[in-house]
Design a protein around this motif. Sequence first.
Motif, PDB file in Angstrom:
ATOM      1  N   GLU A   1       2.662  49.831  47.352  1.00  0.00           N
ATOM      2  CA  GLU A   1       3.262  49.009  46.133  1.00  0.00           C
ATOM      3  C   GLU A   1       2.540  48.367  45.285  1.00  0.00           C
ATOM      4  O   GLU A   1       2.689  48.142  44.335  1.00  0.00           O
ATOM      5  CB  GLU A   1       4.257  48.404  46.525  1.00  0.00           C
ATOM      6  CG  GLU A   1       5.376  49.193  47.124  1.00  0.00           C
ATOM      7  CD  GLU A   1       6.833  48.199  47.423  1.00  0.00           C
ATOM      8  OE1 GLU A   1       6.764  47.333  47.981  1.00  0.00           O
ATOM      9  OE2 GLU A   1       7.836  48.898  47.146  1.00  0.00           O
ATOM     10  N   ASN A   2       1.009  48.354  45.569  1.00  0.00           N
ATOM     11  CA  ASN A   2      -0.092  47.921  45.016  1.00  0.00           C
ATOM     12  C   ASN A   2      -0.774  48.949  44.123  1.00  0.00           C
ATOM     13  O   ASN A   2      -1.887  48.513  43.354  1.00  0.00           O
ATOM     14  CB  ASN A   2      -1.264  47.125  45.703  1.00  0.00           C
ATOM     15  CG  ASN A   2      -0.339  45.716  46.455  1.00  0.00           C
ATOM     16  OD1 ASN A   2       0.634  45.056  45.639  1.00  0.00           O
ATOM     17  ND2 ASN A   2      -0.756  45.577  47.616  1.00  0.00           N
ATOM     18  N   MET A   3      -0.321  50.235  44.211  1.00  0.00           N
ATOM     19  CA  MET A   3      -1.237  51.156  43.472  1.00  0.00           C
ATOM     20  C   MET A   3      -0.810  51.011  41.890  1.00  0.00           C
ATOM     21  O   MET A   3       0.219  50.813  41.506  1.00  0.00           O
ATOM     22  CB  MET A   3      -0.572  52.621  43.908  1.00  0.00           C
ATOM     23  CG  MET A   3      -0.988  52.818  45.299  1.00  0.00           C
ATOM     24  SD  MET A   3      -2.759  53.427  45.383  1.00  0.00           S
ATOM     25  CE  MET A   3      -2.753  55.076  44.436  1.00  0.00           C
ATOM     26  N   CYS A   4      -1.791  51.537  41.136  1.00  0.00           N
ATOM     27  CA  CYS A   4      -1.798  51.612  39.607  1.00  0.00           C
ATOM     28  C   CYS A   4      -1.671  52.983  39.322  1.00  0.00           C
ATOM     29  O   CYS A   4      -1.712  54.117  40.313  1.00  0.00           O
ATOM     30  CB  CYS A   4      -3.251  51.316  39.148  1.00  0.00           C
ATOM     31  SG  CYS A   4      -3.591  49.548  39.319  1.00  0.00           S
ATOM     32  N   PRO A   5      -1.010  53.380  38.036  1.00  0.00           N
ATOM     33  CA  PRO A   5      -0.714  54.694  37.906  1.00  0.00           C
ATOM     34  C   PRO A   5      -2.047  55.412  37.791  1.00  0.00           C
ATOM     35  O   PRO A   5      -3.179  54.700  37.570  1.00  0.00           O
ATOM     36  CB  PRO A   5      -0.031  54.655  36.504  1.00  0.00           C
ATOM     37  CG  PRO A   5       0.526  53.103  36.579  1.00  0.00           C
ATOM     38  CD  PRO A   5      -0.374  52.331  37.271  1.00  0.00           C
ATOM     39  N   CYS A   6      -1.917  56.789  37.532  1.00  0.00           N
ATOM     40  CA  CYS A   6      -3.206  57.461  37.408  1.00  0.00           C
ATOM     41  C   CYS A   6      -3.798  56.955  35.795  1.00  0.00           C
ATOM     42  O   CYS A   6      -3.138  57.129  35.063  1.00  0.00           O
ATOM     43  CB  CYS A   6      -3.014  58.814  37.224  1.00  0.00           C
ATOM     44  SG  CYS A   6      -4.429  59.826  36.747  1.00  0.00           S
ATOM     45  N   LEU A   7      -4.967  56.241  35.963  1.00  0.00           N
ATOM     46  CA  LEU A   7      -5.393  55.901  34.646  1.00  0.00           C
ATOM     47  C   LEU A   7      -5.700  56.685  33.620  1.00  0.00           C
ATOM     48  O   LEU A   7      -5.628  56.359  32.508  1.00  0.00           O
ATOM     49  CB  LEU A   7      -6.551  54.923  35.056  1.00  0.00           C
ATOM     50  CG  LEU A   7      -6.529  53.702  36.141  1.00  0.00           C
ATOM     51  CD1 LEU A   7      -7.678  52.968  36.334  1.00  0.00           C
ATOM     52  CD2 LEU A   7      -5.351  52.556  35.264  1.00  0.00           C
ATOM     53  N   THR A   8      -6.449  57.930  34.102  1.00  0.00           N
ATOM     54  CA  THR A   8      -6.610  58.877  32.808  1.00  0.00           C
ATOM     55  C   THR A   8      -5.487  59.644  32.579  1.00  0.00           C
ATOM     56  O   THR A   8      -5.433  59.784  31.285  1.00  0.00           O
ATOM     57  CB  THR A   8      -7.749  59.845  33.537  1.00  0.00           C
ATOM     58  OG1 THR A   8      -7.187  60.384  34.743  1.00  0.00           O
ATOM     59  CG2 THR A   8      -9.072  59.252  33.621  1.00  0.00           C
ATOM     60  N   MET A   9      -4.469  59.836  33.359  1.00  0.00           N
ATOM     61  CA  MET A   9      -3.125  60.292  32.703  1.00  0.00           C
ATOM     62  C   MET A   9      -2.673  59.504  31.887  1.00  0.00           C
ATOM     63  O   MET A   9      -1.919  59.749  30.986  1.00  0.00           O
ATOM     64  CB  MET A   9      -2.350  60.682  34.014  1.00  0.00           C
ATOM     65  CG  MET A   9      -0.979  61.523  33.697  1.00  0.00           C
ATOM     66  SD  MET A   9      -1.419  63.228  33.238  1.00  0.00           S
ATOM     67  CE  MET A   9      -1.603  63.965  34.896  1.00  0.00           C
ATOM     68  N   ASN A  10      -2.499  58.035  32.092  1.00  0.00           N
ATOM     69  CA  ASN A  10      -1.723  56.929  31.191  1.00  0.00           C
ATOM     70  C   ASN A  10      -2.601  56.845  30.049  1.00  0.00           C
ATOM     71  O   ASN A  10      -2.199  56.297  29.135  1.00  0.00           O
ATOM     72  CB  ASN A  10      -1.902  55.820  32.078  1.00  0.00           C
ATOM     73  CG  ASN A  10      -0.467  55.777  32.938  1.00  0.00           C
ATOM     74  OD1 ASN A  10       0.418  55.130  32.456  1.00  0.00           O
ATOM     75  ND2 ASN A  10      -0.385  56.577  33.766  1.00  0.00           N
ATOM     76  N   ARG A  11      -3.454  57.492  29.661  1.00  0.00           N
ATOM     77  CA  ARG A  11      -4.401  57.403  28.297  1.00  0.00           C
ATOM     78  C   ARG A  11      -3.661  58.102  27.252  1.00  0.00           C
ATOM     79  O   ARG A  11      -3.598  57.740  26.072  1.00  0.00           O
ATOM     80  CB  ARG A  11      -5.627  57.895  28.274  1.00  0.00           C
ATOM     81  CG  ARG A  11      -6.773  57.232  29.115  1.00  0.00           C
ATOM     82  CD  ARG A  11      -8.132  57.789  28.847  1.00  0.00           C
ATOM     83  NE  ARG A  11      -9.029  57.151  29.940  1.00  0.00           N
ATOM     84  CZ  ARG A  11      -9.814  55.793  29.547  1.00  0.00           C
ATOM     85  NH1 ARG A  11      -9.135  55.176  28.348  1.00  0.00           N
ATOM     86  NH2 ARG A  11     -10.541  55.288  30.377  1.00  0.00           N
ATOM     87  N   ILE A  12      -2.575  58.965  27.495  1.00  0.00           N
ATOM     88  CA  ILE A  12      -1.717  59.551  26.617  1.00  0.00           C
ATOM     89  C   ILE A  12      -0.540  58.457  26.610  1.00  0.00           C
ATOM     90  O   ILE A  12       0.162  58.206  27.337  1.00  0.00           O
ATOM     91  CB  ILE A  12      -1.105  60.869  27.338  1.00  0.00           C
ATOM     92  CG1 ILE A  12      -2.033  61.786  27.497  1.00  0.00           C
ATOM     93  CG2 ILE A  12      -0.210  61.476  26.316  1.00  0.00           C
ATOM     94  CD1 ILE A  12      -3.140  62.325  26.378  1.00  0.00           C
ATOM     95  N   ASP A  13      -0.385  58.155  25.288  1.00  0.00           N
ATOM     96  CA  ASP A  13       0.454  57.087  25.022  1.00  0.00           C
ATOM     97  C   ASP A  13       1.445  57.286  23.787  1.00  0.00           C
ATOM     98  O   ASP A  13       1.183  58.431  23.002  1.00  0.00           O
ATOM     99  CB  ASP A  13      -0.023  55.533  25.055  1.00  0.00           C
ATOM    100  CG  ASP A  13      -1.047  55.516  24.104  1.00  0.00           C
ATOM    101  OD1 ASP A  13      -1.295  56.338  23.130  1.00  0.00           O
ATOM    102  OD2 ASP A  13      -1.839  54.466  24.248  1.00  0.00           O
ATOM    103  N   LEU A  14       2.137  56.295  23.317  1.00  0.00           N
ATOM    104  CA  LEU A  14       2.964  56.770  22.204  1.00  0.00           C
ATOM    105  C   LEU A  14       2.128  56.848  20.772  1.00  0.00           C
ATOM    106  O   LEU A  14       2.325  57.745  20.268  1.00  0.00           O
ATOM    107  CB  LEU A  14       4.130  55.709  22.017  1.00  0.00           C
ATOM    108  CG  LEU A  14       5.346  55.768  22.550  1.00  0.00           C
ATOM    109  CD1 LEU A  14       6.361  55.128  22.087  1.00  0.00           C
ATOM    110  CD2 LEU A  14       5.979  57.304  22.180  1.00  0.00           C
ATOM    111  N   PRO A  15       1.152  55.884  20.702  1.00  0.00           N
ATOM    112  CA  PRO A  15       0.087  56.037  19.530  1.00  0.00           C
ATOM    113  C   PRO A  15      -0.488  57.171  19.276  1.00  0.00           C
ATOM    114  O   PRO A  15      -0.770  57.829  18.181  1.00  0.00           O
ATOM    115  CB  PRO A  15      -0.682  54.614  19.502  1.00  0.00           C
ATOM    116  CG  PRO A  15       0.043  53.696  20.700  1.00  0.00           C
ATOM    117  CD  PRO A  15       0.805  54.542  21.404  1.00  0.00           C
TER     118      PRO A  15
END
Length: 366
Positions: free
Chosen positions: A313-327
């Motif tokens: 539960e201390n894991m972060c989401p995939c940081l590179t995948m999360n570069r895709i955002d609404l903006p």
Amino acid sequence: MVLAKFMDISMLPEKYKSLTQEQMETRIREIKDKLGEELFIPGHHYQRDEVIQFADVTGDSLQLAQVAAANKKAKHIVFCGVHFMAETADMLTEDDQIVYLPDMRAGCSMADMANIYQTEEAWLELTKTFGDTIIPLTYVNSTAAIKAFTGRNGGACVTSSNAKSMVQWAFTQKSRLFFLPDQHLGRNTAFELGIPLEHMAVWNPISGKLEYEGALEDVKVILWKGHCSVHEGFTVYNIQEVRKKYPNMNILVHPECSREVVALSDDNGSTKYICDVIEAAPAGSSWAIGTEMNLVKRLIATYPDKHIISLNENMCPCLTMNRIDLPHLLWALEIIEQGGQGNVIAVDKEVTAQALLSLERMLARA
């Protein structure tokens, strides 16, 4: 050799940083309505919820590329995933269809662990050592160049869903297997097919050496020393802690996790397999899931009748995948709306032809 061409149009303009979420969502809906069937947005399971709400289809990487290829009406394919996924979509779609990646920084650390120059050097050394006894397999989580390498050397792609059948096929072709770029998927798959760990060697691309302590003639599988930074974050300690706190909880992990973690889990499988298992699980059942956090959170929200937690539960989401955002998604769509092209993914024709050999050998056995 020219590999893949990326048309990057610089960094996100300042104006998108001042918009509210509501403003961005409204504009995205307007553009989707305006472009209609000319626009297609595939979204990977690991994407943020704010992005996935606008996906026309969700799925794993190859599934999305195949769906994009089957959609002949879409002129613009805005792939909400990472580089290698958009590359695969470009290779499988028609020449007049354009594939975009909203943020060119959305890469994959695993795919980047095997570049074509290191791979060619490894192949030269391995064939010197083992002769014509090796067939290469690459996980679809790899660059177009690596897919092309396997294609021209008689090999194929694999997914986490079909890895077992593809490894079995590979051993009907040659007596040894060279599996890249994820050592964990290769090791877990081969082990489950009955190949002992002591018959598996590791190729270290940094040192340019084979890591193996036994007799070379005993080597059956050569694993590239790569991994997924997300799935390698699940540990034996995490499993021990879940077992203590929730003795009756089922532990379900992705095969990109280490052999030790997979061995101690109750079950393992691809992203699609994990989703299917949770959907079919009875109400009231308990699950600790070892995969990317965005997906785990979405499963928790989708199935409130089941007790679901992340294995770590201390894991972060995939940081590179999360570069895709609404903006970035809105930016990409407004460029298309205005008749421009930016952040286009276009794979060289020669690379495409060779990579398609690898993909088609897999798809023929799907």
